[in-house]
Scaffold this motif. Structure first.
Motif, PDB file in Angstrom:
ATOM      1  N   SER A 232       0.881  -1.208   0.048  1.00 55.43           N
ATOM      2  CA  SER A 232      -0.009  -0.029   0.019  1.00 55.43           C
ATOM      3  C   SER A 232       0.764   1.335  -0.089  1.00 55.43           C
ATOM      4  N   ALA A 233       0.683   2.128  -1.150  1.00 58.97           N
ATOM      5  CA  ALA A 233       1.674   3.120  -1.173  1.00 58.97           C
ATOM      6  C   ALA A 233       1.197   4.405  -0.502  1.00 58.97           C
ATOM      7  N   ARG A 235       0.752   8.424   0.641  1.00 60.72           N
ATOM      8  CA  ARG A 235       0.627   9.630   0.014  1.00 60.72           C
ATOM      9  C   ARG A 235       1.969  10.223  -0.162  1.00 60.72           C
ATOM     10  N   ILE A 239       6.785   6.145  -7.331  1.00 64.48           N
ATOM     11  CA  ILE A 239       6.820   4.844  -7.872  1.00 64.48           C
ATOM     12  C   ILE A 239       7.995   4.207  -7.572  1.00 64.48           C
ATOM     13  N   TYR A 242       8.432   3.093  -4.175  1.00 64.16           N
ATOM     14  CA  TYR A 242       7.571   1.956  -3.836  1.00 64.16           C
ATOM     15  C   TYR A 242       8.009   0.583  -4.280  1.00 64.16           C
ATOM     16  N   TYR A 318       0.461  -0.097  -6.703  1.00 68.11           N
ATOM     17  CA  TYR A 318       0.968   1.323  -6.293  1.00 68.11           C
ATOM     18  C   TYR A 318      -0.381   2.040  -6.323  1.00 68.11           C
ATOM     19  N   ALA A 319      -1.234   1.989  -7.570  1.00 70.05           N
ATOM     20  CA  ALA A 319      -2.341   2.886  -7.707  1.00 70.05           C
ATOM     21  C   ALA A 319      -3.548   2.471  -7.006  1.00 70.05           C
ATOM     22  N   TYR A 322      -3.287   3.988  -3.388  1.00 72.27           N
ATOM     23  CA  TYR A 322      -2.244   5.176  -3.315  1.00 72.27           C
ATOM     24  C   TYR A 322      -2.987   6.044  -2.441  1.00 72.27           C
ATOM     25  N   THR A 453       1.952   7.201 -13.353  1.00 70.39           N
ATOM     26  CA  THR A 453       2.639   7.006 -11.908  1.00 70.39           C
ATOM     27  C   THR A 453       4.304   6.957 -12.241  1.00 70.39           C
TER      28      THR A 453
END
Length: 524
Positions: A232-233, A235, A239, A242, A318-319, A322, A453
């Motif tokens: 879980s990326a 804020r 990328i 991550y 990532y998305a 995010y 990204t």
């Protein structure tokens, strides 16, 4: 006259067990007469219901998964000169780039033309098929087979045709854009408990140097949107930062889980019983086999396509979460420990249900310090030198995942973009996933946004403010009114109810209030 089976039974013989054979054919409701189904229901035996029309796949769901493998085949045919042998270099290069053009240009254009279209709502009482049902995930398994066929065509083309540097690079990219969406098929299959599904997923992941996902992905369902989850990326994370943590963390955790499983079973860590070790060895051996069969250039193409595929997989994960987070909960007071322990034993945990991981029996073995409002980790008052209790987080809610409702890309990716419902009931077949009311939406097709990204300032300009708004709304709903933590916990526990019986008959009041509060908030 007695049947041979009945006569054998009366003579002391055992009736043959046909269950595993029947399971290969699909849901029981499609094969069991209605009278027998009613008899089993009266005896308390769970019988899968026939899928309602709303849960059946549309034409776009049947065709979209094969678009990228087909584009890779077109690229291979163009590179080998089978397709358009007299084409100009520019046209040949365009045909060799069929994969990325289909994924990033034609697909998003089709989605923007069609608009956002959520799947039809399921009728009350509808229940998904069991996790070991072959038919409910047959299409992802066929998607894996289609990609393997496309990869074979690409490798044969590389081995047979003379070297063409620019078309070769584009062919490699097309092969990668077939492998990357097939990872969504593998993701769907590892949440199954059918051995054929698991074998197909493991083959695809091991072939492309991504076996750790087979082991470690289930931990993401335990810790999603908390600092414990490297998938879980948060804020502001780019990328590239991550990707290093995501890929390295997956390999590390897969190894740790496999070693833990070996120790529990009493096997040496370095042995054939260590599934991670065997797969880590198989990954380079499969690439070496490709080199022996098709030549070193084909092996290099396969490796390059795998690297691009891992980049795309990282971008998607990532998305999906995010910038979305689960607020931390205050530590329990010593005086409330006994009451907390008692309530934990009487009430289901508000942590969302994780797939029981037949692929990884140890996937749920660790203490879930990201649990919801009740936790058994604080069963006794801490001593003067005891370590502090692990940080607890609020329950996972529908506002902790981004959603896309564009039909083509949901077909290509097996509806993984309806992500909150997947986290709610991990074993549920993708055909049954439905977006929750007020689900936060991506600002456009993800197959187009994913390219952003890789340009962090552009991605953050698109998503940071949206993530702040969703987090504020999540905190507000968790803190007060019908969207309280109790309602969110009921939403998470609805997974158990959905697995056990008709949803309409077992829905908790808090779950209905939570859904109503989200519906009032609208989509972000």
């Amino acid at each position: 006259m007695s049947s041979p089976l009945g006569l054998l039974h009366r003579c002391g013989g055992a009736r043959p067990r046909l269950g595993p054979l029947r399971n290969l054919l699909g849901p029981r409701a499609a094969r069991t007469p209605a009278r027998r189904g009613a008899t089993l229901a009266r005896k308390g035996v769970a019988v899968a219901q026939e899928a309602p029309p709303e849960a059946r796949l549309a034409l776009i769901d049947w065709t979209a998964p094969f678009a990228q493998p087909a584009a890779a085949v077109v690229a291979a045919a163009a590179y080998a000169g089978v397709l358009a042998p007299d084409a100009t270099p520019w046209l040949r290069a365009l045909l060799c780039a069929a994969g990325p053009l289909a994924l990033h240009v034609l697909g998003p254009a089709l989605d923007l033309a069609l608009g956002e279209k959520p799947p039809p709502a399921l009728p009350p009482g509808a229940r998904p098929p069991p996790a070991d049902d072959l038919g409910s995930r047959l299409l992802p398994a066929l998607g894996v087979a289609a990609h393997l066929g496309a990869a074979l065509c690409c490798l044969v083309a590389v081995a047979a045709a003379p070297l063409q540097p620019v078309p070769l690079a584009l062919l490699t990219y097309s092969l990668a854009t077939s492998a990357a969406p097939t990872l969504a098929a593998a993701h769907e299959l590892i949440h199954s408990r059918h051995p054929l599904h698991l074998a197909a997923a493991r083959l695809h992941l091991t072939l492309h140097w991504w076996y750790p996902y087979y082991r470690a992905h289930h931990q993401h369902h335990l810790h999603a949107c908390t600092p414990l989850d490297y998938a879980s990326a948060p804020r502001g994370m780019d990328i590239y930062t991550y990707m290093a943590g995501y890929l390295g963390g997956s390999y590390t955790e897969a190894w740790q889980l496999a070693c833990e499983e070996c120790r529990r079973a009493g096997h040496p860590v370095v042995s054939i019983h260590n599934g991670a070790l065997m797969s880590f060895i198989a990954q380079p051996l499969l690439t070496a086999a490709i080199g022996l069969a098709f030549g070193p250039l084909a092996a290099a193409v396969h490796l390059a396509a795998s690297v691009i595929m891992l980049s795309y997989m990282s971008a998607l994960d990532y998305a999906l979460h995010y910038g979305l987070s689960r607020p931390p909960l205050p530590p329990p007071s010593p005086t409330s420990n006994a009451a907390t322990t008692a309530s934990t034993s009487a009430t289901p945990s508000s942590t969302p249900i994780s797939e029981s991981a037949s692929a990884s029996p140890s996937a749920t073995s660790r203490v879930d310090s990201a649990a919801g409002a009740s936790s058994s980790t604080a069963a006794a008052p801490p001593g003067p030198h005891a370590p502090p209790p692990p940080q607890r987080y609020s329950p996972l809610t529908p506002l902790n995942s981004w959603t896309s409702l564009y039909p083509w890309e949901n077909g290509v990716l097996y509806r993984v973009l309806i992500h909150a419902d997947h986290h709610r009931v991990a074993f549920k077949s993708y055909a049954w996933l439905r977006p929750g009311p007020g689900a936060p939406l991506f600002p456009g097709p993800i197959n187009l946004l994913a390219l952003a990204t890789f340009v962090p300032p552009l991605w953050m300009a698109l998503m940071d403010e949206r993530a702040d708004q969703v987090n504020a709304r999540n905190r507000q709903l968790l803190a007060s009114g019908p969207g309280s933590a109790e309602g969110a916990g009921a939403w998470a526990r609805g997974a158990e109810a959905e697995a056990a019986g008709p949803v309409a008959a077992t829905r908790e009041p808090g779950e209905a209030a939570w859904s109503e509060a989200m519906r009032g908030g609208g989509a972000t």
